[in-house]
Design a protein around this motif. Structure first.
Motif, mmCIF file in Angstrom:
data_model
loop_
_atom_site.group_PDB
_atom_site.id
_atom_site.type_symbol
_atom_site.label_atom_id
_atom_site.label_comp_id
_atom_site.label_asym_id
_atom_site.label_seq_id
_atom_site.Cartn_x
_atom_site.Cartn_y
_atom_site.Cartn_z
ATOM 1 N N VAL A 141 -5.425 -4.023 -2.268
ATOM 2 C CA VAL A 141 -5.394 -4.556 -3.623
ATOM 3 C C VAL A 141 -5.871 -5.995 -3.585
ATOM 4 O O VAL A 141 -5.321 -6.821 -2.850
ATOM 5 C CB VAL A 141 -3.966 -4.492 -4.211
ATOM 6 N N ALA A 149 -6.802 0.174 -7.746
ATOM 7 C CA ALA A 149 -6.888 -0.309 -6.376
ATOM 8 C C ALA A 149 -7.999 0.455 -5.652
ATOM 9 O O ALA A 149 -8.171 1.650 -5.864
ATOM 10 C CB ALA A 149 -5.560 -0.114 -5.666
ATOM 11 N N ARG A 162 3.840 3.207 1.182
ATOM 12 C CA ARG A 162 2.475 3.220 0.657
ATOM 13 C C ARG A 162 1.588 2.272 1.462
ATOM 14 O O ARG A 162 2.046 1.259 1.963
ATOM 15 C CB ARG A 162 2.444 2.788 -0.798
ATOM 16 N N GLU A 174 -5.375 3.602 -2.173
ATOM 17 C CA GLU A 174 -3.926 3.738 -2.254
ATOM 18 C C GLU A 174 -3.534 5.091 -1.689
ATOM 19 O O GLU A 174 -4.142 6.106 -2.019
ATOM 20 C CB GLU A 174 -3.446 3.609 -3.698
ATOM 21 N N ARG A 226 -1.940 0.220 0.593
ATOM 22 C CA ARG A 226 -2.834 -0.117 -0.517
ATOM 23 C C ARG A 226 -3.746 -1.264 -0.124
ATOM 24 O O ARG A 226 -3.344 -2.159 0.622
ATOM 25 C CB ARG A 226 -2.034 -0.534 -1.749
ATOM 26 N N ARG A 234 0.107 7.332 -0.339
ATOM 27 C CA ARG A 234 1.547 7.441 -0.107
ATOM 28 C C ARG A 234 1.744 8.393 1.061
ATOM 29 O O ARG A 234 1.250 9.510 1.057
ATOM 30 C CB ARG A 234 2.244 7.975 -1.345
#
Length: 152
Positions: free
Chosen positions: A67, A6, A63, A9, A65, A11
């Protein structure tokens, strides 16, 4: 065949002090159960710590992200075509957009323990959400990933 990573990303983990607080919750449960004996006290220590640690972990497991052609922030999945300009917010602006500048219709992935954020306009006319507020430790990288992925 190798899967492509990705472009971005992150967290949003809970701070380390929350793990200490989880242990202190277990200690307080142990003290509450102390009059009932050693075994209940140990059970309270283990159980209280475990429950508090699970709560801290689940809150800190969200998270963000980028993508493919979508931004995934927590449970939300937003196509990049529906997003406009991204504004990087410093600590002072982050606090302002969390409080008096906030729009109740906005999507807010808010973590108060993270001092910076990214504000992204929503340009979809069908969507009543005016913007996304995303707490992030790396707002520059997230904004760059959104720009690069959108232009590709």
């Amino acid at each position: 065949m190798q899967l492509s990573a990705a472009p971005y990303e992150e967290r949003l983990t809970a701070p380390r002090t929350w793990w200490l607080i989880s242990f202190l919750v277990g200690v307080s449960m142990a003290l509450i159960l102390l009059p009932f004996g050693t075994l209940p006290m140990l059970g309270g220590l283990a159980g209280g710590t475990a429950v508090a640690a699970v709560a801290a972990s689940s809150y800190g497991s969200v998270r963000i992200r980028v993508v493919g052609d979508a931004l995934i922030a927590g449970e939300a999945k937003i196509p990049l075509a529906a997003l406009g300009e991204a504004e990087i917010l410093d600590a002072e602006e982050t606090r302002a957009w969390r409080t008096h500048k906030a729009d109740p219709r906005a999507f807010m992935l808010l973590r108060a323990y993270i001092p910076t954020a990214l504000r992204v306009e929503v340009t979809d006319p069908e969507d009543p959400t005016p913007y996304l507020y995303l707490s992030t430790r790396e707002p520059e990288r997230l904004a760059e990933a959104l720009r690069n992925t959108k232009s590709a």
